[in-house]
Scaffold this motif. Structure first.
Motif, mmCIF file in Angstrom:
data_model
loop_
_atom_site.group_PDB
_atom_site.id
_atom_site.type_symbol
_atom_site.label_atom_id
_atom_site.label_comp_id
_atom_site.label_asym_id
_atom_site.label_seq_id
_atom_site.Cartn_x
_atom_site.Cartn_y
_atom_site.Cartn_z
ATOM 1 N N LYS A 122 -6.821 11.363 -11.806
ATOM 2 C CA LYS A 122 -6.376 9.987 -11.615
ATOM 3 C C LYS A 122 -5.805 9.423 -12.910
ATOM 4 C CE LYS A 122 -9.040 7.345 -9.176
ATOM 5 N NZ LYS A 122 -10.173 6.472 -8.783
ATOM 6 N N ILE A 123 -4.597 8.842 -12.813
ATOM 7 C CA ILE A 123 -3.959 8.235 -13.991
ATOM 8 C C ILE A 123 -4.072 6.717 -13.928
ATOM 9 C CG2 ILE A 123 -1.859 8.046 -15.365
ATOM 10 C CD1 ILE A 123 -0.854 10.567 -14.056
ATOM 11 N N THR A 124 -3.621 6.146 -12.822
ATOM 12 C CA THR A 124 -3.650 4.684 -12.695
ATOM 13 C C THR A 124 -4.077 4.282 -11.291
ATOM 14 O OG1 THR A 124 -1.288 4.643 -12.100
ATOM 15 C CG2 THR A 124 -1.847 4.241 -14.417
ATOM 16 N N LEU A 125 -4.615 3.060 -11.198
ATOM 17 C CA LEU A 125 -4.965 2.458 -9.921
ATOM 18 C C LEU A 125 -4.248 1.113 -9.846
ATOM 19 C CD1 LEU A 125 -6.746 2.721 -7.358
ATOM 20 C CD2 LEU A 125 -8.504 1.419 -8.587
ATOM 21 N N SER A 126 -3.444 0.932 -8.807
ATOM 22 C CA SER A 126 -2.636 -0.277 -8.669
ATOM 23 C C SER A 126 -3.054 -1.050 -7.433
ATOM 24 C CB SER A 126 -1.147 0.086 -8.567
ATOM 25 O OG SER A 126 -0.748 0.895 -9.654
ATOM 26 N N SER A 127 -2.711 -2.331 -7.411
ATOM 27 C CA SER A 127 -3.023 -3.191 -6.276
ATOM 28 C C SER A 127 -1.752 -3.529 -5.517
ATOM 29 C CB SER A 127 -3.687 -4.481 -6.747
ATOM 30 O OG SER A 127 -3.802 -5.408 -5.692
ATOM 31 N N SER A 128 -1.860 -3.521 -4.176
ATOM 32 C CA SER A 128 -0.723 -3.936 -3.357
ATOM 33 C C SER A 128 -0.785 -5.423 -3.018
ATOM 34 C CB SER A 128 -0.679 -3.127 -2.056
ATOM 35 O OG SER A 128 -1.763 -3.471 -1.209
ATOM 36 N N LYS A 129 -1.927 -6.052 -3.338
ATOM 37 C CA LYS A 129 -2.170 -7.480 -3.085
ATOM 38 C C LYS A 129 -2.248 -7.819 -1.596
ATOM 39 C CE LYS A 129 -2.468 -9.088 -7.277
ATOM 40 N NZ LYS A 129 -3.706 -9.712 -7.769
ATOM 41 N N LEU A 130 -2.179 -6.799 -0.724
ATOM 42 C CA LEU A 130 -2.349 -6.995 0.711
ATOM 43 C C LEU A 130 -3.336 -5.941 1.212
ATOM 44 C CD1 LEU A 130 1.388 -7.699 1.663
ATOM 45 C CD2 LEU A 130 -0.465 -9.372 1.609
ATOM 46 N N ALA A 131 -3.623 -5.930 2.508
ATOM 47 C CA ALA A 131 -4.700 -5.090 3.019
ATOM 48 C C ALA A 131 -4.198 -3.806 3.682
ATOM 49 C CB ALA A 131 -5.540 -5.874 4.024
ATOM 50 N N ASN A 132 -4.940 -2.732 3.461
ATOM 51 C CA ASN A 132 -4.747 -1.460 4.149
ATOM 52 C C ASN A 132 -3.330 -0.893 4.053
ATOM 53 O OD1 ASN A 132 -7.446 -1.026 5.310
ATOM 54 N ND2 ASN A 132 -6.993 -2.884 6.479
ATOM 55 N N PRO A 133 -2.894 -0.502 2.851
ATOM 56 C CA PRO A 133 -1.591 0.166 2.728
ATOM 57 C C PRO A 133 -1.613 1.513 3.448
ATOM 58 C CG PRO A 133 -2.799 0.264 0.655
ATOM 59 C CD PRO A 133 -3.566 -0.648 1.548
ATOM 60 N N VAL A 134 -0.574 1.784 4.246
ATOM 61 C CA VAL A 134 -0.556 2.991 5.080
ATOM 62 C C VAL A 134 0.689 3.852 4.891
ATOM 63 C CG1 VAL A 134 -2.054 2.076 6.898
ATOM 64 C CG2 VAL A 134 0.413 1.627 6.997
ATOM 65 N N HIS A 135 1.671 3.365 4.174
ATOM 66 C CA HIS A 135 2.908 4.132 4.006
ATOM 67 C C HIS A 135 3.568 3.695 2.703
ATOM 68 C CE1 HIS A 135 7.047 5.577 5.604
ATOM 69 N NE2 HIS A 135 6.292 6.629 5.349
ATOM 70 N N ALA A 136 4.298 4.610 2.085
ATOM 71 C CA ALA A 136 4.997 4.286 0.834
ATOM 72 C C ALA A 136 6.282 5.075 0.760
ATOM 73 C CB ALA A 136 4.108 4.595 -0.372
ATOM 74 N N LEU A 137 7.233 4.536 0.043
ATOM 75 C CA LEU A 137 8.528 5.185 -0.123
ATOM 76 C C LEU A 137 9.054 4.874 -1.518
ATOM 77 C CD1 LEU A 137 11.409 5.402 2.413
ATOM 78 C CD2 LEU A 137 11.886 4.412 0.176
ATOM 79 N N LYS A 138 9.535 5.901 -2.190
ATOM 80 C CA LYS A 138 10.133 5.710 -3.506
ATOM 81 C C LYS A 138 11.621 5.430 -3.347
ATOM 82 C CE LYS A 138 10.674 7.930 -8.014
ATOM 83 N NZ LYS A 138 10.500 9.176 -8.791
ATOM 84 N N SER A 139 12.098 4.400 -4.043
ATOM 85 C CA SER A 139 13.512 4.060 -3.978
ATOM 86 C C SER A 139 14.369 5.253 -4.383
ATOM 87 C CB SER A 139 13.815 2.875 -4.900
ATOM 88 O OG SER A 139 15.210 2.746 -5.126
ATOM 89 N N LYS A 140 15.490 5.410 -3.714
ATOM 90 C CA LYS A 140 16.420 6.498 -4.021
ATOM 91 C C LYS A 140 17.295 6.188 -5.233
ATOM 92 C CE LYS A 140 16.700 8.234 0.732
ATOM 93 N NZ LYS A 140 15.565 7.444 1.267
ATOM 94 N N LEU A 141 17.334 4.906 -5.640
ATOM 95 C CA LEU A 141 18.209 4.497 -6.740
ATOM 96 C C LEU A 141 17.477 3.900 -7.937
ATOM 97 C CD1 LEU A 141 21.174 2.770 -4.827
ATOM 98 C CD2 LEU A 141 21.099 5.093 -5.753
ATOM 99 N N TYR A 142 16.361 3.253 -7.700
ATOM 100 C CA TYR A 142 15.732 2.457 -8.750
ATOM 101 C C TYR A 142 14.259 2.844 -8.930
ATOM 102 C CZ TYR A 142 19.877 -0.151 -7.429
ATOM 103 O OH TYR A 142 21.168 -0.480 -7.115
ATOM 104 N N PRO A 143 13.674 2.527 -10.105
ATOM 105 C CA PRO A 143 12.258 2.869 -10.357
ATOM 106 C C PRO A 143 11.312 1.908 -9.652
ATOM 107 C CG PRO A 143 13.174 1.729 -12.263
ATOM 108 C CD PRO A 143 14.313 1.924 -11.302
ATOM 109 N N VAL A 144 11.280 2.022 -8.325
ATOM 110 C CA VAL A 144 10.488 1.108 -7.502
ATOM 111 C C VAL A 144 9.792 1.901 -6.407
ATOM 112 C CG1 VAL A 144 10.577 -0.838 -5.893
ATOM 113 C CG2 VAL A 144 12.016 -0.856 -7.922
ATOM 114 N N MET A 145 8.528 1.552 -6.146
ATOM 115 C CA MET A 145 7.782 2.073 -5.018
ATOM 116 C C MET A 145 7.612 0.956 -3.998
ATOM 117 S SD MET A 145 6.228 4.878 -3.951
ATOM 118 C CE MET A 145 5.730 5.789 -5.429
#
Length: 384
Positions: free
Chosen positions: A104-127
């Protein structure tokens, strides 16, 4: 002499086993650690060789690095991102070690409940993270987290978009339940599509290159009670395919880049054996697209959890229509996630309730040939 011969045999066996997996696909498996019979213990790892052989499955997370409910995994080189399906809304970044354990490197918060899916931007440094929310239909929405130069995520999101909607199903649609994210790049612009299962909507955004935030373009209402779960853009980037969890259908929308709007075209059942809108729900979950096209034909696969099958649709690159060609036994109970390996030759299905993963060989016609099982408790997601 006998000792030397025995040692020689051991060395040759180790060399053969090593070579068998030099050219292989790494598979990481996310599980439910707080639910399931029995529950999983975190994130697991195994290999599939070019010949379809599998290595023993091992637990990749241990001790303090154990991930709680890692129900969606995203792999990027030697980093693994895990959405932790918890009310607290966490995303964990892991470093993959040479022995395939995860630190484990980092633990981040989504500020909302029960994250179930994620996608990395194809152009920018954003999740981009989809948060399902709680049972009451609250705390659902989208979170955007900045990706740092080392691949880690910021501790807190740079943008949070709460969703507040509902639809006709009193059990599953009393509030928004954002579930799936898809994106595509057209003429240097990245478009992002968000499926709200609870609100029966698909929202289209543009990802701004300077602010790294989502800019709203349009919202379309789907068929009432459909429950849009996940989406895929067609190879020619003209059509969006959406699998609907609540009415067992797959819908086709045409995308207009000039207006940023979707236009509904058609829907059909995801199974040959259970009609759309049947009172006995089928709960289709995931859709994946073949990586190898034959004469510009592609194959789209959908997991059907209710009847434990995988449906195969054929689509032509320059046409919007899908044709349901066949349906295959999932060889497991409740096939949730599907994934296709990097070569496009193998498809794997995570069978949540039978505690195993089915591995299939994809032939030249897109047909699925079952090879074997890999046992793991409460598998939810698989990624290569």
């Amino acid at each position: 002499m006998r000792k030397l011969l025995t040692q020689h045999v051991k060395t040759m066996f180790a060399f053969t086993l090593c070579c068998q997996f030099i050219s292989s696909n790494e598979v990481y498996v996310g599980t439910y650690t707080e639910w399931g019979t029995p529950p999983g213990h975190g994130i697991y790892h195994f290999n599939i060789s070019d010949t379809g052989q599998t290595s023993p499955i091992t637990l990749a997370t241990h001790g303090d690095d154990k991930s709680l409910n890692p129900t969606y995994l995203l792999k990027d080189h030697d980093l693994i991102y895990s959405t932790n399906e918890l009310e607290s809304g966490q995303i964990t970044t892991y470093q993959s070690n040479i022995n395939k354990t995860l630190s484990k490197i980092t633990l981040s918060s989504s500020k909302l409940a029960n994250p179930v899916h994620a996608l990395k931007s194809k152009l920018y440094p954003v999740m981009i993270v989809a948060n399902y929310g709680n049972a009451a239909g609250e705390e659902s929405g989208i979170s955007l987290l900045q990706i740092n130069n080392d691949g880690t995520l910021d501790a807190k999101p740079l943008q949070v978009i709460p969703y507040h909607d509902h639809s006709i199903d009193p059990e599953r649609q009393s509030g928004s339940h954002v579930h799936g994210i898809e994106s595509t790049v057209i003429h240097g612009v990245e478009y992002v599509f968000i499926c709200d299962l609870g609100g029966d909507t698909i929202t289209v955004y543009r990802l701004d290159g300077s602010t790294h935030e989502l800019v709203l373009l349009s919202v379309i209402k789907t068929i009432s009670g459909a429950g849009p779960r996940h989406a895929l853009m067609s190879p020619n980037k003209k059509y969006l395919y959406v699998v609907n969890e609540l009415n067992s259908s797959i819908s086709v929308f045409k995308f207009d880049i000039n207006t940023g709007k979707l236009t509904y075209i058609s829907s059909q059942s995801t199974t040959l054996s259970s009609p759309q809108n049947s009172s006995e729900r089928n709960y289709p979950a995931e859709l994946v697209l073949s990586k190898n096209s034959t004469k510009h034909d592609y194959y789209l696969y959908v997991s059907n959890r209710g009847i434990n099958s995988i449906a195969k649709f054929k689509l032509k690159q320059n046409e919007e229509m899908l044709k349901l060609q066949n349906e295959y036994d999932a060889f497991g109970n409740y096939p949730r996630d599907l994934a296709i390996d990097n070569t496009g030759e193998y498809l794997v299905a995570a069978n949540q309730l039978s505690n195993n993963i089915s591995i299939f060989k994809i032939d030249h016609s897109g047909a699925l040939d079952f090879l074997q099982h890999v046992d793991v408790n409460s598998p939810v997601t698989v990624t290569f």
